[in-house]
Write a protein that holds these residues in place. Structure first.
Motif, short mmCIF file in Angstrom:
data_model
loop_
_atom_site.label_atom_id
_atom_site.label_comp_id
_atom_site.label_asym_id
_atom_site.label_seq_id
_atom_site.Cartn_x
_atom_site.Cartn_y
_atom_site.Cartn_z
N LYS A 303 3.24 -18.35 22.21
CA LYS A 303 1.88 -18.05 22.67
C LYS A 303 0.85 -18.22 21.54
O LYS A 303 0.01 -17.35 21.30
N ILE A 304 0.95 -19.37 20.86
CA ILE A 304 0.01 -19.69 19.80
C ILE A 304 -0.62 -21.05 20.09
O ILE A 304 -0.09 -21.82 20.89
N ASN A 305 -1.74 -21.35 19.43
CA ASN A 305 -2.47 -22.57 19.72
C ASN A 305 -2.41 -23.60 18.60
O ASN A 305 -2.98 -24.69 18.73
N ALA A 306 -1.75 -23.28 17.47
CA ALA A 306 -1.71 -24.22 16.36
C ALA A 306 -0.44 -24.03 15.55
O ALA A 306 0.16 -22.95 15.54
N LEU A 307 -0.05 -25.11 14.87
CA LEU A 307 1.11 -25.09 13.99
C LEU A 307 0.76 -25.79 12.69
O LEU A 307 0.08 -26.81 12.69
N VAL A 308 1.25 -25.24 11.58
CA VAL A 308 1.12 -25.92 10.30
C VAL A 308 2.33 -26.84 10.16
O VAL A 308 3.46 -26.47 10.47
N VAL A 309 2.09 -28.07 9.70
CA VAL A 309 3.15 -29.06 9.56
C VAL A 309 3.58 -29.11 8.09
O VAL A 309 2.75 -29.37 7.20
N MET A 310 4.86 -28.86 7.84
CA MET A 310 5.40 -28.83 6.48
C MET A 310 6.29 -30.04 6.25
O MET A 310 7.10 -30.39 7.12
N ASN A 311 6.18 -30.67 5.07
CA ASN A 311 7.05 -31.79 4.76
C ASN A 311 8.35 -31.32 4.13
O ASN A 311 8.58 -30.11 3.98
N GLY A 312 9.19 -32.26 3.73
CA GLY A 312 10.50 -31.91 3.18
C GLY A 312 10.44 -31.15 1.87
O GLY A 312 11.41 -30.50 1.47
N ASP A 313 9.32 -31.23 1.17
CA ASP A 313 9.15 -30.51 -0.10
C ASP A 313 8.49 -29.15 0.09
O ASP A 313 8.02 -28.54 -0.87
N GLU A 314 8.45 -28.71 1.36
CA GLU A 314 7.83 -27.43 1.70
C GLU A 314 6.36 -27.38 1.31
O GLU A 314 5.82 -26.34 0.90
N GLU A 315 5.70 -28.53 1.43
CA GLU A 315 4.27 -28.60 1.20
C GLU A 315 3.57 -28.82 2.54
O GLU A 315 4.14 -29.41 3.46
N VAL A 316 2.33 -28.34 2.64
CA VAL A 316 1.56 -28.52 3.87
C VAL A 316 1.20 -30.00 4.03
O VAL A 316 0.54 -30.58 3.16
N ALA A 317 1.68 -30.60 5.12
CA ALA A 317 1.43 -32.02 5.38
C ALA A 317 0.33 -32.22 6.40
O ALA A 317 -0.27 -33.29 6.48
N GLY A 318 0.08 -31.19 7.22
CA GLY A 318 -0.93 -31.33 8.25
C GLY A 318 -1.03 -30.11 9.13
O GLY A 318 -0.34 -29.10 8.92
N VAL A 319 -1.84 -30.24 10.17
CA VAL A 319 -2.04 -29.17 11.16
C VAL A 319 -2.12 -29.83 12.53
O VAL A 319 -2.71 -30.91 12.68
N ILE A 320 -1.55 -29.17 13.51
CA ILE A 320 -1.62 -29.67 14.88
C ILE A 320 -1.95 -28.51 15.81
O ILE A 320 -1.47 -27.38 15.59
N ASN A 321 -2.79 -28.76 16.82
CA ASN A 321 -3.11 -27.69 17.76
C ASN A 321 -3.01 -28.19 19.21
O ASN A 321 -2.74 -29.35 19.47
N MET A 322 -3.23 -27.28 20.13
CA MET A 322 -3.11 -27.59 21.55
C MET A 322 -4.05 -28.71 21.99
O MET A 322 -3.71 -29.54 22.82
N HIS A 323 -5.24 -28.74 21.42
CA HIS A 323 -6.21 -29.77 21.79
C HIS A 323 -5.70 -31.16 21.42
O HIS A 323 -5.92 -32.13 22.14
N ASP A 324 -5.00 -31.24 20.29
CA ASP A 324 -4.42 -32.52 19.87
C ASP A 324 -3.40 -33.00 20.89
O ASP A 324 -3.34 -34.18 21.24
N LEU A 325 -2.56 -32.08 21.34
CA LEU A 325 -1.52 -32.41 22.33
C LEU A 325 -2.13 -32.80 23.66
O LEU A 325 -1.65 -33.69 24.35
N LEU A 326 -3.23 -32.12 24.01
CA LEU A 326 -3.92 -32.42 25.26
C LEU A 326 -4.55 -33.81 25.21
O LEU A 326 -4.40 -34.61 26.14
N ARG A 327 -5.19 -34.11 24.10
CA ARG A 327 -5.83 -35.43 23.95
C ARG A 327 -4.80 -36.55 23.95
O ARG A 327 -5.05 -37.65 24.44
N ALA A 328 -3.63 -36.27 23.39
CA ALA A 328 -2.58 -37.28 23.30
C ALA A 328 -1.82 -37.45 24.61
O ALA A 328 -0.99 -38.35 24.75
N GLY A 329 -2.11 -36.58 25.58
CA GLY A 329 -1.45 -36.69 26.88
C GLY A 329 -0.07 -36.09 26.92
O GLY A 329 0.69 -36.34 27.86
N VAL A 330 0.28 -35.27 25.94
CA VAL A 330 1.59 -34.62 25.91
C VAL A 330 1.64 -33.47 26.91
O VAL A 330 2.66 -33.17 27.50
N ILE A 331 0.49 -32.83 27.08
CA ILE A 331 0.39 -31.72 28.04
C ILE A 331 0.03 -32.28 29.41
O ILE A 331 -0.92 -33.05 29.53
#
Length: 331
Positions: A303-331
């Protein structure tokens, strides 16, 4: 003078009863198929699995329509297949069939002239032949290396003429073949997606988090000692409804619109409070190579609207939220 029948009383007809009768007859026809999944079915599957060429499906009339669908189902589930019209095969399209192919020929009677006329050519090519008929003693059934019996006791048509139950059983037998082969090949959802790259299905099965996440300067970042009022400016400017909280490249947590509402409810002074006092620590994260659909499930489950994306080195690689998924047609 033409007669006017508009005032002629119409006989009441029970459409519901007729529809239910059709379903019951076809349902029984399908049930009767189950014991026919036998050694002949196994042989047909093995022939197709061992095929070095492609599966060629053919059939005339209604059987041809069903054959076209069977070919499409096979092709989309890992078995290269296509349909050849038997009439066209006699006028040049036989050149599409090679000795390494396997032919699936459909004919309820097993005596369709356009199909049986091709039997000598199939034999001459020495390609494998699987028949799907309602008559095990028919010419087509006898000529085949494996015969799948799709016969029915009665068509759903009250005249027992229009192909109804028989086309249904042929379609179901084709599906049984396709799914048995899919499972035997270990066909995966990702494999399926490559056959269906268009539309929402392809997007759900092919699109990965890294394809749609916000990265680089698009990532909102504040430190734990950032005043809450300044953090709100970062949240607003990046337009993602949240910001990451980082210290020396390490992710400590996130601050979201929800955290803001909770802080206001608790009477927190947004001008004096530090972000460390109101952030969510231990936030949910994902990885760049994860399917976007999997990221969606994590958000929905938590029940959250965003996720932080971590790479293999445990560094922040990006951010993704529900709006991104909606725009991409995943939802």
């Amino acid at each position: 003078m033409s007669s006017n029948n508009t005032d002629t009383p119409k006989t009441e007809f029970d459409f519901i009863k007729s529809g239910q009768r059709t379903i019951e007859l076809e349902q029984q026809a399908i049930i009767n198929l189950k014991p026919r999944i036998d050694e002949a079915f196994v042989k047909a599957c093995q022939m197709i699995l061992n095929c070095k060429g492609r599966v060629v499906v053919t059939g005339m009339g209604k059987s041809g329509h069903i054959g076209n669908k069977i070919a499409a189902t096979l092709a989309s589930t890992g078995t290269p297949a296509f349909f050849v019209h038997p009439g066209e095969a006699s006028h040049g399209d036989m050149g599409m069939i090679q000795s390494e192919d396997v032919v699936i020929a459909l004919s309820n009677s097993g005596e369709s002239g356009e199909v049986t006329s091709l039997l000598p050519l199939f034999k001459r090519l020495d390609c494998g032949l699987i028949s799907m008929t309602g008559k095990p003693a028919s010419s087509l059934a006898k000529a085949a290396d494996a015969h799948l019996n799709t016969g029915v006791e009665q068509e759903a048509c009250p005249l027992d003429l229009a192909p109804t139950s028989s086309t249904t059983t042929a379609l179901v037998m084709g599906d049984a073949l396709a799914i048995a082969l899919l499972e035997a090949r270990g066909f995966t959802a990702e494999d399926f997606a490559f056959s269906h790259p268009g539309g929402s299905l392809g997007r759900r099965l092919l699109l990965k988090v890294e394809n749609i996440m916000h990265a680089g300067k698009q990532i909102p970042v504040v430190t734990p000692d950032t005043p809450m009022s300044e953090a709100l400016l970062v949240v607003t400017s990046k337009g993602l409804g949240m910001t990451t909280v980082q210290q020396g490249g390490n992710l400590l947590g996130i601050f979201t619109d929800g955290d803001l509402r909770r802080a206001i409810d608790h009477g927190v002074d947004i001008h004096s409070a530090k972000i460390a006092d109101v952030m969510t620590a231990g936030c949910k994260t994902t990885e760049p190579g994860i399917l976007a659909a999997e990221a969606l499930k994590v958000m929905e489950d938590n029940k959250i609207n965003a996720l932080v994306v971590m790479n293999g080195d445990e560094e922040v690689a990006g951010v993704i939220n529900m709006h991104d998924l909606l725009r991409a047609g995943v939802i």
